[in-house]
Design an enzyme around this catalytic site. Structure first.
Site, PDB file in Angstrom:
ATOM      1  N   CYS A 146       0.850  -1.142   0.024  1.00  0.00           N
ATOM      2  CA  CYS A 146       0.100  -0.034   0.118  1.00  0.00           C
ATOM      3  C   CYS A 146       0.887   1.094  -0.180  1.00  0.00           C
ATOM      4  O   CYS A 146       1.902   1.342  -0.920  1.00  0.00           O
ATOM      5  CB  CYS A 146      -1.099   0.034   1.147  1.00  0.00           C
ATOM      6  SG  CYS A 146      -0.065  -0.222   2.726  1.00  0.00           S
ATOM      7  N   MET A 147       0.750   1.986   0.815  1.00  0.00           N
ATOM      8  CA  MET A 147       1.489   3.341   0.825  1.00  0.00           C
ATOM      9  C   MET A 147       2.649   2.982   1.965  1.00  0.00           C
ATOM     10  O   MET A 147       3.715   3.241   1.472  1.00  0.00           O
ATOM     11  CB  MET A 147       0.629   4.688   1.093  1.00  0.00           C
ATOM     12  CG  MET A 147       1.388   6.026   1.097  1.00  0.00           C
ATOM     13  SD  MET A 147       1.738   6.283  -0.674  1.00  0.00           S
ATOM     14  CE  MET A 147       0.330   6.909  -1.227  1.00  0.00           C
TER      15      MET A 147
END
Length: 244
Positions: A146-147
């Site tokens: 994800c981030m």
């Protein structure tokens, strides 16, 4: 922090700070999760040439799963088109935390806040969990991210490790390893972008994952039963593939 001082799961990359192997954990029946097959990380949207060489040639990754919203690519990029690597976009749907209407809590309030967010994300984002596990069950080396590589990524990792029979304490320990990756990113950020005046939301206390797993037991009976409820029906295949 150098690769020599990081936990054994980590791989050293230039602009990927939370890259690590999901394998190595003890599972039911005296078995061990196989290494070199499944990896998790923070954003891989702007890798250097050395990073791409590490991911594609040295680790042999053939599938990259991005759990983020597509609009996040505008800010941080997405994995480039690379021959031999299939890109999958499985957004793990959830209510945006910034829309909740209260600031990210600090101290003792952090754990219940994360447990509430995570259990909700597992329900609303169940399709991304199911689809990610389905790609992993295909048998080729996979990276999901994800981030920051801690929340959405942590939930897919917890689901996978639960199916493989890893104990809850170890699942929480795997989640908590993101603290090392976040520390690496902070050092890079402070040096190259400048240190922000304030920051929050960048911790992964093991207790948050333990409480999430407990809540999912209450809701579904177990994390394994939750995964079955998502529609994933290849658990035995996954165990044969990833357990030594």
């Amino acid at each position: 922090m150098t690769i020599e001082t990081l936990p054994r799961q980590f791989h050293d990359a230039e602009k990927i700070f939370n890259l690590r192997d999901v394998g190595g954990w003890a599972a039911d029946g005296g078995r061990t999760v196989r290494t070199g097959r499944v990896f998790r990380s923070d954003n891989v949207g702007r890798p250097t040439e050395a990073d791409l060489d590490l991911l594609v040639n040295r680790l042999g990754i053939r599938h990259v799963i991005d759990l983020r919203r597509a609009e996040e690519w505008e800010v941080a990029g997405r994995f480039p088109e690379v021959e031999g690597v299939e890109f999958h976009h499985f957004e793990l749907l959830h209510v945006r935390w910034e829309n909740i209407g209260r600031p990210y809590p600090e101290g003792a309030a952090t754990v219940p806040f994360l447990r509430q967010r995570y259990s909700g994300m597992l329900e609303s984002g169940y399709q991304a969990v199911r689809d990610s596990l389905d790609v992993i069950a295909g048998g080729e080396p996979v990276l999901f991210h994800c981030m920051a590589g801690k929340d959405r990524t942590g939930l897919v990792a917890a689901s996978l490790l639960s199916v493989l029979g890893v104990g809850e304490e170890d699942i929480a320990a795997d989640y908590a390893l993101s603290n090392h990756g976040i520390a690496r990113w902070k050092r890079w950020r402070d040096e190259h972008l400048g240190k922000p005046a304030t920051e929050s939301g960048l911790t992964t206390p093991a207790e948050a994952m333990l409480e999430t797993l407990a809540e999912m037991r209450e809701r579904f009976g177990s994390m394994g039963e939750y995964v079955t409820a998502t529609g994933f029906d290849r658990a035995e295949e996954l165990r044969e593939l990833l357990l030594d």
